[in-house]
Design a protein around this motif. Structure first.
Motif, PDB file in Angstrom:
ATOM      1  N   LYS A 102       1.519  -1.020   0.230  1.00 57.61           N
ATOM      2  CA  LYS A 102      -0.296   0.266   0.284  1.00 57.61           C
ATOM      3  C   LYS A 102       0.927   1.437  -0.099  1.00 57.61           C
ATOM      4  N   ILE A 103       0.870   2.132  -1.073  1.00 53.06           N
ATOM      5  CA  ILE A 103       1.233   3.486  -1.352  1.00 53.06           C
ATOM      6  C   ILE A 103       0.878   4.402  -1.429  1.00 53.06           C
ATOM      7  N   LEU A 104       0.936   5.718  -0.599  1.00 54.92           N
ATOM      8  CA  LEU A 104       0.716   6.653  -0.450  1.00 54.92           C
ATOM      9  C   LEU A 104       1.377   7.729  -1.360  1.00 54.92           C
ATOM     10  N   GLU A 105       1.359   8.933  -2.403  1.00 58.71           N
ATOM     11  CA  GLU A 105       2.299   9.790  -2.527  1.00 58.71           C
ATOM     12  C   GLU A 105       1.307  10.823  -2.655  1.00 58.71           C
ATOM     13  N   ILE A 106       2.714  11.827  -1.825  1.00 61.33           N
ATOM     14  CA  ILE A 106       1.651  13.250  -1.329  1.00 61.33           C
ATOM     15  C   ILE A 106       2.193  14.121  -2.242  1.00 61.33           C
ATOM     16  N   GLY A 107       1.306  14.779  -3.135  1.00 60.45           N
ATOM     17  CA  GLY A 107       1.333  16.000  -3.807  1.00 60.45           C
ATOM     18  C   GLY A 107       1.743  15.274  -4.890  1.00 60.45           C
ATOM     19  N   THR A 108       0.556  15.352  -5.588  1.00 63.70           N
ATOM     20  CA  THR A 108       0.305  14.185  -6.917  1.00 63.70           C
ATOM     21  C   THR A 108       0.825  15.242  -8.230  1.00 63.70           C
ATOM     22  N   GLY A 109       0.208  16.176  -8.322  1.00 64.92           N
ATOM     23  CA  GLY A 109       0.834  16.808  -9.297  1.00 64.92           C
ATOM     24  C   GLY A 109      -0.039  16.503 -10.558  1.00 64.92           C
ATOM     25  N   THR A 110       0.835  16.417 -11.400  1.00 69.15           N
ATOM     26  CA  THR A 110      -0.308  15.293 -13.281  1.00 69.15           C
ATOM     27  C   THR A 110      -0.082  13.685 -12.808  1.00 69.15           C
ATOM     28  N   GLY A 111      -0.238  13.580 -11.672  1.00 68.49           N
ATOM     29  CA  GLY A 111      -0.045  12.073 -11.170  1.00 68.49           C
ATOM     30  C   GLY A 111       1.204  11.517 -11.724  1.00 68.49           C
ATOM     31  N   ILE A 112       2.238  11.779 -11.733  1.00 65.83           N
ATOM     32  CA  ILE A 112       3.069  10.857 -13.273  1.00 65.83           C
ATOM     33  C   ILE A 112       3.389   9.900 -12.156  1.00 65.83           C
ATOM     34  N   ILE A 113       4.286  10.369 -10.946  1.00 69.71           N
ATOM     35  CA  ILE A 113       4.569   9.287  -9.790  1.00 69.71           C
ATOM     36  C   ILE A 113       3.735   8.260 -10.281  1.00 69.71           C
ATOM     37  N   ALA A 114       2.654   8.437  -9.325  1.00 77.03           N
ATOM     38  CA  ALA A 114       1.327   7.292  -8.999  1.00 77.03           C
ATOM     39  C   ALA A 114       1.100   6.938 -10.158  1.00 77.03           C
ATOM     40  N   ILE A 115       0.713   7.196 -11.825  1.00 83.77           N
ATOM     41  CA  ILE A 115       0.921   6.548 -12.690  1.00 83.77           C
ATOM     42  C   ILE A 115       2.343   5.374 -13.074  1.00 83.77           C
ATOM     43  N   SER A 116       3.558   6.241 -13.002  1.00 89.12           N
ATOM     44  CA  SER A 116       4.583   4.843 -13.312  1.00 89.12           C
ATOM     45  C   SER A 116       4.455   4.000 -12.180  1.00 89.12           C
ATOM     46  N   LEU A 117       4.457   4.172 -10.941  1.00 86.51           N
ATOM     47  CA  LEU A 117       3.963   2.705 -10.004  1.00 86.51           C
ATOM     48  C   LEU A 117       3.045   2.080 -10.321  1.00 86.51           C
ATOM     49  N   ALA A 118       2.345   2.341 -10.597  1.00 84.98           N
ATOM     50  CA  ALA A 118       1.302   1.655 -11.439  1.00 84.98           C
ATOM     51  C   ALA A 118       1.280   0.939 -12.459  1.00 84.98           C
ATOM     52  N   LYS A 119       1.552   1.442 -13.575  1.00 86.37           N
ATOM     53  CA  LYS A 119       2.180   0.950 -14.661  1.00 86.37           C
ATOM     54  C   LYS A 119       3.598  -0.435 -14.609  1.00 86.37           C
ATOM     55  N   HIS A 120       4.200   0.160 -13.702  1.00 83.30           N
ATOM     56  CA  HIS A 120       5.091  -1.121 -13.094  1.00 83.30           C
ATOM     57  C   HIS A 120       5.246  -1.974 -12.055  1.00 83.30           C
ATOM     58  N   THR A 121       4.060  -1.357 -11.116  1.00 79.28           N
ATOM     59  CA  THR A 121       4.150  -2.191  -9.836  1.00 79.28           C
ATOM     60  C   THR A 121       3.087  -3.448  -9.652  1.00 79.28           C
ATOM     61  N   VAL A 122       2.985  -4.130  -8.805  1.00 83.23           N
ATOM     62  CA  VAL A 122       1.242  -4.650  -8.471  1.00 83.23           C
ATOM     63  C   VAL A 122       0.864  -4.227  -7.130  1.00 83.23           C
ATOM     64  N   ALA A 123       0.492  -2.643  -7.127  1.00 78.33           N
ATOM     65  CA  ALA A 123       0.207  -2.022  -5.130  1.00 78.33           C
ATOM     66  C   ALA A 123      -1.002  -1.519  -5.722  1.00 78.33           C
ATOM     67  N   GLU A 124      -0.834  -1.569  -3.912  1.00 74.25           N
ATOM     68  CA  GLU A 124      -2.223   0.052  -3.743  1.00 74.25           C
ATOM     69  C   GLU A 124      -1.846   1.351  -3.782  1.00 74.25           C
ATOM     70  N   ILE A 125      -2.180   2.013  -4.150  1.00 72.16           N
ATOM     71  CA  ILE A 125      -2.074   3.334  -3.982  1.00 72.16           C
ATOM     72  C   ILE A 125      -3.079   4.607  -4.448  1.00 72.16           C
ATOM     73  N   ASP A 167       2.988   0.567   3.198  1.00 76.52           N
ATOM     74  CA  ASP A 167       3.890   0.414   3.753  1.00 76.52           C
ATOM     75  C   ASP A 167       5.109   1.285   2.831  1.00 76.52           C
ATOM     76  N   MET A 168       4.286   2.730   1.979  1.00 75.72           N
ATOM     77  CA  MET A 168       5.412   3.072   1.578  1.00 75.72           C
ATOM     78  C   MET A 168       4.855   4.289   1.478  1.00 75.72           C
ATOM     79  N   ILE A 169       5.632   5.619   1.752  1.00 78.69           N
ATOM     80  CA  ILE A 169       5.191   6.570   1.308  1.00 78.69           C
ATOM     81  C   ILE A 169       6.434   7.586   0.485  1.00 78.69           C
ATOM     82  N   VAL A 170       5.384   8.370  -0.899  1.00 78.11           N
ATOM     83  CA  VAL A 170       6.802   8.749  -1.969  1.00 78.11           C
ATOM     84  C   VAL A 170       6.207  10.040  -2.068  1.00 78.11           C
ATOM     85  N   SER A 171       7.142  11.160  -2.141  1.00 79.79           N
ATOM     86  CA  SER A 171       7.011  12.407  -2.165  1.00 79.79           C
ATOM     87  C   SER A 171       7.693  13.041  -2.928  1.00 79.79           C
ATOM     88  N   ASN A 172       7.403  14.296  -4.369  1.00 79.93           N
ATOM     89  CA  ASN A 172       8.361  15.347  -4.875  1.00 79.93           C
ATOM     90  C   ASN A 172       7.960  15.828  -4.059  1.00 79.93           C
TER      91      ASN A 172
END
Length: 266
Positions: A102-125, A167-172
């Motif tokens: 389970k991943i939380l992205e803070i400050g998604t902007g265009t959504g590009i980080i979350a989209i990249s993670l969703a495309k290349h991993t199997v996770a709940e975002i 399980d993970m927090i990511v942020s730019n």
């Protein structure tokens, strides 16, 4: 006007990107046919682009789209433009993601980080942003890339995920010092201030993300944050003081600190 004459007026690489984007011209085609005559509408479009660039309007906003990692997204004024340095954060997050996390992205902007993670991993975002405009754009970019599995929420940092654990927090996050405002490239004046600046030392938002992360991460949960080139040691100390271990500083393409990784002690 022919292609070679146009290239004398402005940056050849930018004009090549624009000609490809708007009219489908390939780089090789432009290089092999420098005497190709531009159609009137093509010339008008390129001259208008040059005038806008002279005013320092970012190329990304003029095109309305940009490319990041292996993904194309829409961009618009009022939303932070994706940058190559952030690919370092994405690559690290992908490498550390295990199926079902389970991943939380803070400050998604265009959504590009979350989209990249969703495309290349199997996770709940879940991806959050304080701007409704960013949430709307992120949802459009999800549709553009046929991506599913991301829950975008309007939120001031952790506001919309109260009671949840990840399980993970990511942020730019914003990490530029207010003191640097007058020294920055003029293009940055078109991007949203709240996505760029964060207090006198640039660490106000990063501090808040780190201090509160302990309440939203599972034991041994991972935090990955993009930082300014001179903030590595300061952010390392923030993580140490908040019970994070195994802290790693990752350098960018210029050999400067750009991403920090830590694990919450179990």
């Amino acid at each position: 006007m022919v292609i070679s004459d146009l290239f004398k007026l402005w940056d050849k690489n930018e004009l090549t990107i624009a000609l490809n984007h708007f009219y489908g011209y390939k780089r090789e085609e432009l290089l092999l046919n420098p005497n190709r005559e531009l159609k009137p509408d093509e010339l008008e479009k390129m001259l208008d682009l040059i005038e806008k660039r002279k005013k320092h309007i970012p190329l990304q906003y003029i095109l309305g789209k940009w490319w990041f990692y292996d993904i194309e997204v829409e961009v618009e004024e009022g939303v932070l433009i994706p940058r190559p340095e952030t690919e370092i954060l994405v690559e690290k997050a992908i490498a550390l993601t295990k199926p079902g996390m389970k991943i939380l992205e803070i400050g998604t902007g265009t959504g590009i980080i979350a989209i990249s993670l969703a495309k290349h991993t199997v996770a709940e975002i879940i991806a959050v942003d304080i701007s409704e405009r960013c949430i709307d754009l992120s949802n459009r970019n999800v549709s553009l890339n046929n991506i599913s599995g991301i829950d975008f929420r309007k939120s001031d940092l952790y506001e919309a995920v109260e009671g949840l654990k990840f399980d993970m927090i990511v942020s730019n996050p914003p990490y530029i010092s207010e003191n640097e405002r007058d020294k920055l490239e003029k293009e940055l004046s078109y991007e949203p201030e709240n996505a760029l600046f964060s207090g006198d030392d640039g660490l106000d938002i990063i501090r808040e993300i780190i201090y509160k992360a302990v309440y939203y991460l599972n034991k041994k949960g991972i935090i990955i944050i993009e930082i300014g080139f001179d903030q590595g040691e300061a952010v390392r100390d923030l993580l140490k003081n908040s019970n994070f271990t195994g802290i790693e500083l990752i350098k960018d393409y210029n050999g400067l600190d750009r991403v920090v990784v830590g694990r919450l002690a179990g």
